[in-house]
Design a protein around this motif. Structure first.
Motif, PDB file in Angstrom:
ATOM      1  N   LEU A   1       0.823  -1.213   0.000  1.00 57.64           N
ATOM      2  CA  LEU A   1       0.000   0.000   0.000  1.00 57.64           C
ATOM      3  C   LEU A   1       0.859   1.267   0.000  1.00 57.64           C
ATOM      4  O   LEU A   1       0.439   2.304  -0.513  1.00 57.64           O
ATOM      5  CB  LEU A   1      -0.938   0.003   1.208  1.00 57.64           C
ATOM      6  N   HIS A   2       2.053   1.188   0.563  1.00 58.12           N
ATOM      7  CA  HIS A   2       2.936   2.351   0.626  1.00 58.12           C
ATOM      8  C   HIS A   2       3.506   2.729  -0.737  1.00 58.12           C
ATOM      9  O   HIS A   2       4.105   3.809  -0.879  1.00 58.12           O
ATOM     10  CB  HIS A   2       4.083   2.093   1.609  1.00 58.12           C
ATOM     11  N   GLN A   3       3.298   1.870  -1.737  1.00 55.71           N
ATOM     12  CA  GLN A   3       3.822   2.185  -3.075  1.00 55.71           C
ATOM     13  C   GLN A   3       3.013   3.281  -3.760  1.00 55.71           C
ATOM     14  O   GLN A   3       3.446   3.828  -4.788  1.00 55.71           O
ATOM     15  CB  GLN A   3       3.819   0.925  -3.951  1.00 55.71           C
ATOM     16  N   VAL A   4       1.859   3.648  -3.202  1.00 56.90           N
ATOM     17  CA  VAL A   4       1.001   4.644  -3.863  1.00 56.90           C
ATOM     18  C   VAL A   4       1.653   6.020  -3.938  1.00 56.90           C
ATOM     19  O   VAL A   4       1.352   6.811  -4.838  1.00 56.90           O
ATOM     20  CB  VAL A   4      -0.370   4.788  -3.147  1.00 56.90           C
ATOM     21  N   PHE A   5       2.574   6.323  -3.030  1.00 58.20           N
ATOM     22  CA  PHE A   5       3.075   7.698  -2.929  1.00 58.20           C
ATOM     23  C   PHE A   5       3.822   8.163  -4.170  1.00 58.20           C
ATOM     24  O   PHE A   5       3.759   9.326  -4.544  1.00 58.20           O
ATOM     25  CB  PHE A   5       3.963   7.850  -1.696  1.00 58.20           C
ATOM     26  N   LYS A   6       4.528   7.267  -4.838  1.00 59.57           N
ATOM     27  CA  LYS A   6       5.304   7.677  -6.010  1.00 59.57           C
ATOM     28  C   LYS A   6       4.468   7.738  -7.282  1.00 59.57           C
ATOM     29  O   LYS A   6       4.989   8.045  -8.345  1.00 59.57           O
ATOM     30  CB  LYS A   6       6.491   6.733  -6.212  1.00 59.57           C
ATOM     31  N   SER A   7       3.178   7.458  -7.161  1.00 61.77           N
ATOM     32  CA  SER A   7       2.333   7.388  -8.360  1.00 61.77           C
ATOM     33  C   SER A   7       1.828   8.747  -8.823  1.00 61.77           C
ATOM     34  O   SER A   7       1.077   8.830  -9.792  1.00 61.77           O
ATOM     35  CB  SER A   7       1.136   6.467  -8.096  1.00 61.77           C
ATOM     36  N   PHE A   8       2.261   9.813  -8.155  1.00 60.05           N
ATOM     37  CA  PHE A   8       1.832  11.168  -8.511  1.00 60.05           C
ATOM     38  C   PHE A   8       3.006  11.939  -9.113  1.00 60.05           C
ATOM     39  O   PHE A   8       4.088  11.985  -8.522  1.00 60.05           O
ATOM     40  CB  PHE A   8       1.304  11.911  -7.283  1.00 60.05           C
ATOM     41  N   PRO A   9       2.816  12.583 -10.259  1.00 59.93           N
ATOM     42  CA  PRO A   9       3.907  13.350 -10.869  1.00 59.93           C
ATOM     43  C   PRO A   9       4.094  14.733 -10.252  1.00 59.93           C
ATOM     44  O   PRO A   9       5.165  15.330 -10.369  1.00 59.93           O
ATOM     45  CB  PRO A   9       3.498  13.454 -12.334  1.00 59.93           C
ATOM     46  N   VAL A  10       3.058  15.230  -9.601  1.00 58.35           N
ATOM     47  CA  VAL A  10       3.098  16.575  -9.015  1.00 58.35           C
ATOM     48  C   VAL A  10       2.582  16.489  -7.584  1.00 58.35           C
ATOM     49  O   VAL A  10       1.643  15.740  -7.293  1.00 58.35           O
ATOM     50  CB  VAL A  10       2.237  17.564  -9.830  1.00 58.35           C
ATOM     51  N   GLY A  11       3.218  17.250  -6.683  1.00 58.89           N
ATOM     52  CA  GLY A  11       2.788  17.210  -5.297  1.00 58.89           C
ATOM     53  C   GLY A  11       3.341  18.367  -4.491  1.00 58.89           C
ATOM     54  O   GLY A  11       4.067  19.219  -5.025  1.00 58.89           O
ATOM     55  N   PRO A  12       3.017  18.418  -3.217  1.00 58.76           N
ATOM     56  CA  PRO A  12       3.419  19.536  -2.355  1.00 58.76           C
ATOM     57  C   PRO A  12       4.883  19.435  -1.929  1.00 58.76           C
ATOM     58  O   PRO A  12       5.506  18.381  -2.032  1.00 58.76           O
ATOM     59  CB  PRO A  12       2.496  19.383  -1.140  1.00 58.76           C
ATOM     60  N   SER A  13       5.408  20.537  -1.451  1.00 59.46           N
ATOM     61  CA  SER A  13       6.776  20.573  -0.941  1.00 59.46           C
ATOM     62  C   SER A  13       6.782  21.294   0.404  1.00 59.46           C
ATOM     63  O   SER A  13       5.776  21.866   0.825  1.00 59.46           O
ATOM     64  CB  SER A  13       7.695  21.306  -1.928  1.00 59.46           C
ATOM     65  N   GLY A  14       7.917  21.250   1.077  1.00 61.49           N
ATOM     66  CA  GLY A  14       8.075  21.984   2.327  1.00 61.49           C
ATOM     67  C   GLY A  14       7.050  21.608   3.379  1.00 61.49           C
ATOM     68  O   GLY A  14       6.731  20.429   3.589  1.00 61.49           O
ATOM     69  N   ASP A  15       6.518  22.622   4.049  1.00 58.87           N
ATOM     70  CA  ASP A  15       5.552  22.389   5.127  1.00 58.87           C
ATOM     71  C   ASP A  15       4.307  21.656   4.642  1.00 58.87           C
ATOM     72  O   ASP A  15       3.743  20.830   5.361  1.00 58.87           O
ATOM     73  CB  ASP A  15       5.136  23.728   5.760  1.00 58.87           C
ATOM     74  N   GLN A  16       3.871  21.980   3.395  1.00 49.59           N
ATOM     75  CA  GLN A  16       2.676  21.298   2.876  1.00 49.59           C
ATOM     76  C   GLN A  16       2.920  19.801   2.725  1.00 49.59           C
ATOM     77  O   GLN A  16       2.022  18.986   2.927  1.00 49.59           O
ATOM     78  CB  GLN A  16       2.266  21.898   1.521  1.00 49.59           C
ATOM     79  N   GLN A  17       4.139  19.441   2.372  1.00 49.87           N
ATOM     80  CA  GLN A  17       4.471  18.030   2.232  1.00 49.87           C
ATOM     81  C   GLN A  17       4.422  17.325   3.584  1.00 49.87           C
ATOM     82  O   GLN A  17       3.901  16.208   3.701  1.00 49.87           O
ATOM     83  CB  GLN A  17       5.863  17.888   1.621  1.00 49.87           C
ATOM     84  N   VAL A  18       4.944  17.966   4.603  1.00 49.00           N
ATOM     85  CA  VAL A  18       4.905  17.407   5.954  1.00 49.00           C
ATOM     86  C   VAL A  18       3.457  17.199   6.397  1.00 49.00           C
ATOM     87  O   VAL A  18       3.089  16.144   6.928  1.00 49.00           O
ATOM     88  CB  VAL A  18       5.646  18.329   6.946  1.00 49.00           C
ATOM     89  N   ARG A  19       2.610  18.209   6.152  1.00 54.88           N
ATOM     90  CA  ARG A  19       1.198  18.103   6.538  1.00 54.88           C
ATOM     91  C   ARG A  19       0.484  17.008   5.743  1.00 54.88           C
ATOM     92  O   ARG A  19      -0.401  16.328   6.273  1.00 54.88           O
ATOM     93  CB  ARG A  19       0.499  19.450   6.349  1.00 54.88           C
TER      94      ARG A  19
END
Length: 353
Positions: A101-119
């Motif tokens: 199930l943890h493999q889902v994270f790399k399936s997105f080409p665009v995403g948040p960075s910095g504090d937004q990524q932590v949240r």
């Protein structure tokens, strides 16, 4: 004299338990990377001291770096066993059988960075119980989320835009990213990470790399591929879980478990800013070395996201996992997608106001 001896004896009896209890509990930590990059320095210089401080000195971390105790692909097995190390950096991508199930994270080409990524990661693990449950089944508990820099494209030839990767031979380690490359017109190549990549770039066997910018820099690929396109919005999704053996965690006193949690909260307060400033410093270092670095415009990132056709890739993967008997995969993908979309929308709104 006899009276003095009696006083000393009483004192020893009174203070012996305090002295014994003052000895800290030493926890063994293993990391496959050397101490020196942004992630490892943050863990060593911020998180570990916070643990010792919050526990009042009851806990001490003995850190082992550069794969001294365990390699990256063995880390989950090592920490789950608990005999070699109590804590380890676990990269879910390296344990797909145990952590599907943890493999889902790399399936997105665009995403948040910095504090937004932590949240984002906090919200995902708080709202999707199947993910922490998967870690529990693997006999580990996560203490801290850590990530790397965003994706960059290192090319041997000038890169005016991401359209220039079309027809070229591009290497990526992630099966998700290889599909992204294929859908955008490039020829995806699988090749072991190491000096062979540098040679392949020099000889023309490779035209470029799709990789996190710091890994490219550390391997000196910018010397053979000095044309770089990047954006902090190009999502890597390469999650590092600082995990503890579950039996070790359960054996800790409640006050020590709470000390770990407070230490993580302290670390998270500065992690986003550290990631942002470290990325800026990395880009500046590349430019000082003569690398042609261009940061993509937001509309270019949107075109890349669309051209990858990532929802189709995700759907095919979900079906494949369901056929293998993996439970909750469809609902997890849907929930992570929803959180990702809302997080990105919020980040874009913040950036324009």
């Amino acid at each position: 004299m006899k009276h003095a001896s009696k006083i000393i004896a009483i004192a020893l009896i009174l203070f012996w338990p305090v002295t014994a209890n003052a000895q800290p509990k030493v926890l063994i930590y293993t990391d496959h990377e050397p101490l020196g990059n942004m992630r490892t320095r943050f863990i060593n210089d911020v998180f570990f001291p916070a643990i010792e401080k919050e526990s009042g000195g009851r806990l001490k971390i003995e850190a082992h770096w550069a794969g001294e105790l365990s390699g990256s692909y063995d880390a989950l097995r090592t920490v789950a066993g608990g005999s070699v190390a109590d804590m380890a950096i676990v990269v879910p991508e390296y344990s797909p059988a145990e952590l599907p199930l943890h493999q889902v994270f790399k399936s997105f080409p665009v995403g948040p960075s910095g504090d937004q990524q932590v949240r984002f990661f906090h919200q995902v693990y708080a709202e999707i119980p199947a993910l922490p449950a998967e870690l529990e089944n693997a006999n580990v508990v996560n203490l801290l989320f850590s990530t790397g820099y965003p994706v960059a494209f290192f090319g041997t030839k000038p890169l005016e835009s991401l359209d220039d990767i079309q027809g070229g031979k591009w290497r990526s380690a992630s099966f998700w990213h290889r599909d992204f490359l294929k859908n955008t017109g490039a020829v995806p190549v699988t090749m072991p990470w190491g000096e062979g990549i540098y040679t392949a770039l020099q000889t023309g066997a490779l035209d470029g790399l799709m990789v996190n910018v710091d890994s490219g820099y550390e391997l000196n690929v910018h010397k053979a591929a000095p044309n770089v396109l990047l954006s902090k919005d190009l999502w890597l999704g390469h999650l590092y879980l600082l995990a503890m053996n579950r039996n070790t965690w359960n054996s800790l006193a409640k006050q020590d478990q709470e000390a770990f949690q407070r230490a993580a909260e302290t670390a998270y307060k500065t992690l986003g800013a550290v990631m942002d400033s470290s990325l800026d410093a990395q880009v500046e270092e590349l430019r000082k070395e003569g690398v042609q670095v261009r940061v993509l415009e937001p509309e270019e990132v949107e075109r890349w996201e669309s051209s990858t056709r990532y929802p189709e890739i995700q759907s095919a993967w979900v079906k494949e996992q369901e056929e293998k008997g993996v439970k909750n995969v469809r609902s997890v993908m849907e929930k992570v997608t929803g959180i990702m979309q809302s997080t990105v929308s919020e980040a874009q709104h913040t950036a324009t106001h």
